[in-house]
Design a protein around this motif. Structure first.
Motif, PDB file in Angstrom:
ATOM      1  N   SER A  92       0.831  -1.218   0.000  1.00  0.00           N
ATOM      2  CA  SER A  92       0.000   0.000   0.000  1.00  0.00           C
ATOM      3  C   SER A  92       0.859   1.260   0.000  1.00  0.00           C
ATOM      4  N   LEU A  93       2.158   1.107   0.244  1.00  0.00           N
ATOM      5  CA  LEU A  93       3.081   2.246   0.274  1.00  0.00           C
ATOM      6  C   LEU A  93       3.815   2.454  -1.044  1.00  0.00           C
ATOM      7  N   CYS A  94       3.532   1.604  -2.039  1.00  0.00           N
ATOM      8  CA  CYS A  94       4.201   1.695  -3.338  1.00  0.00           C
ATOM      9  C   CYS A  94       3.665   2.851  -4.175  1.00  0.00           C
ATOM     10  N   VAL A  95       4.521   3.331  -5.083  1.00  0.00           N
ATOM     11  CA  VAL A  95       4.108   4.378  -6.020  1.00  0.00           C
ATOM     12  C   VAL A  95       2.980   3.831  -6.882  1.00  0.00           C
ATOM     13  N   THR A  96       1.925   4.604  -7.040  1.00  0.00           N
ATOM     14  CA  THR A  96       0.772   4.146  -7.813  1.00  0.00           C
ATOM     15  C   THR A  96       0.980   4.376  -9.311  1.00  0.00           C
ATOM     16  N   SER A  97       0.276   3.606 -10.118  1.00  0.00           N
ATOM     17  CA  SER A  97       0.368   3.779 -11.570  1.00  0.00           C
ATOM     18  C   SER A  97      -0.173   5.145 -11.989  1.00  0.00           C
ATOM     19  N   ASP A  98      -1.122   5.697 -11.238  1.00  0.00           N
ATOM     20  CA  ASP A  98      -1.631   7.048 -11.537  1.00  0.00           C
ATOM     21  C   ASP A  98      -0.512   8.080 -11.449  1.00  0.00           C
ATOM     22  N   VAL A  99       0.333   7.961 -10.439  1.00  0.00           N
ATOM     23  CA  VAL A  99       1.455   8.888 -10.276  1.00  0.00           C
ATOM     24  C   VAL A  99       2.482   8.661 -11.388  1.00  0.00           C
ATOM     25  N   LEU A 100       2.814   7.400 -11.657  1.00  0.00           N
ATOM     26  CA  LEU A 100       3.836   7.092 -12.668  1.00  0.00           C
ATOM     27  C   LEU A 100       3.385   7.457 -14.079  1.00  0.00           C
ATOM     28  N   SER A 101       2.096   7.549 -14.305  1.00  0.00           N
ATOM     29  CA  SER A 101       1.600   7.918 -15.637  1.00  0.00           C
ATOM     30  C   SER A 101       1.478   9.438 -15.786  1.00  0.00           C
ATOM     31  N   ASN A 102       1.800  10.177 -14.717  1.00  0.00           N
ATOM     32  CA  ASN A 102       1.654  11.642 -14.774  1.00  0.00           C
ATOM     33  C   ASN A 102       2.836  12.344 -14.109  1.00  0.00           C
TER      34      ASN A 102
END
Length: 105
Positions: A92-102
């Motif tokens: 749950s502490l990992c970087v989300t795909s939403d962040v990595l895509s933006n």
């Protein structure tokens, strides 16, 4: 802490495994960190925003560092920058795909 903010967008990196950076240093140092995003902390720590990962500068010269996204965490100590609980221990502490895509700079 140093914060760099800009308006340049980067390609979607959600399908990548990490970030590669090149740094030049006069000596080794284990106190550098790289941050991504500005999301509030996941586990209630009121101050640090975003995901952080250490950059272990191994020694003098120009060095290339590969930092897997699994080494980033959204739960880190605001005073030291040190990761309290890594993504590898709590997904749950990992970087989300939403962040990595933006990613923006």
């Amino acid at each position: 802490f140093v914060k760099i903010v800009g308006t340049k967008s980067f390609p979607n990196i959600a399908g990548c495994g990490g970030i590669e950076i090149t740094m030049e240093s006069d000596h080794g140092y284990d106190g550098y960190y790289i941050a991504i995003g500005s999301h509030p902390p996941s586990l209630g720590n009121p101050f640090p925003y975003g995901w952080l990962a250490p950059i272990p500068i191994s020694g003098p010269g120009k060095n290339v560092y590969n930092i897997p996204f699994a080494e980033f965490s959204n739960y880190w100590d605001y005073a030291t920058g040190k990761i309290i609980t890594p993504c590898s221990a709590d997904p749950s502490l990992c970087v989300t795909s939403d962040v990595l895509s933006n990613i923006q700079f």
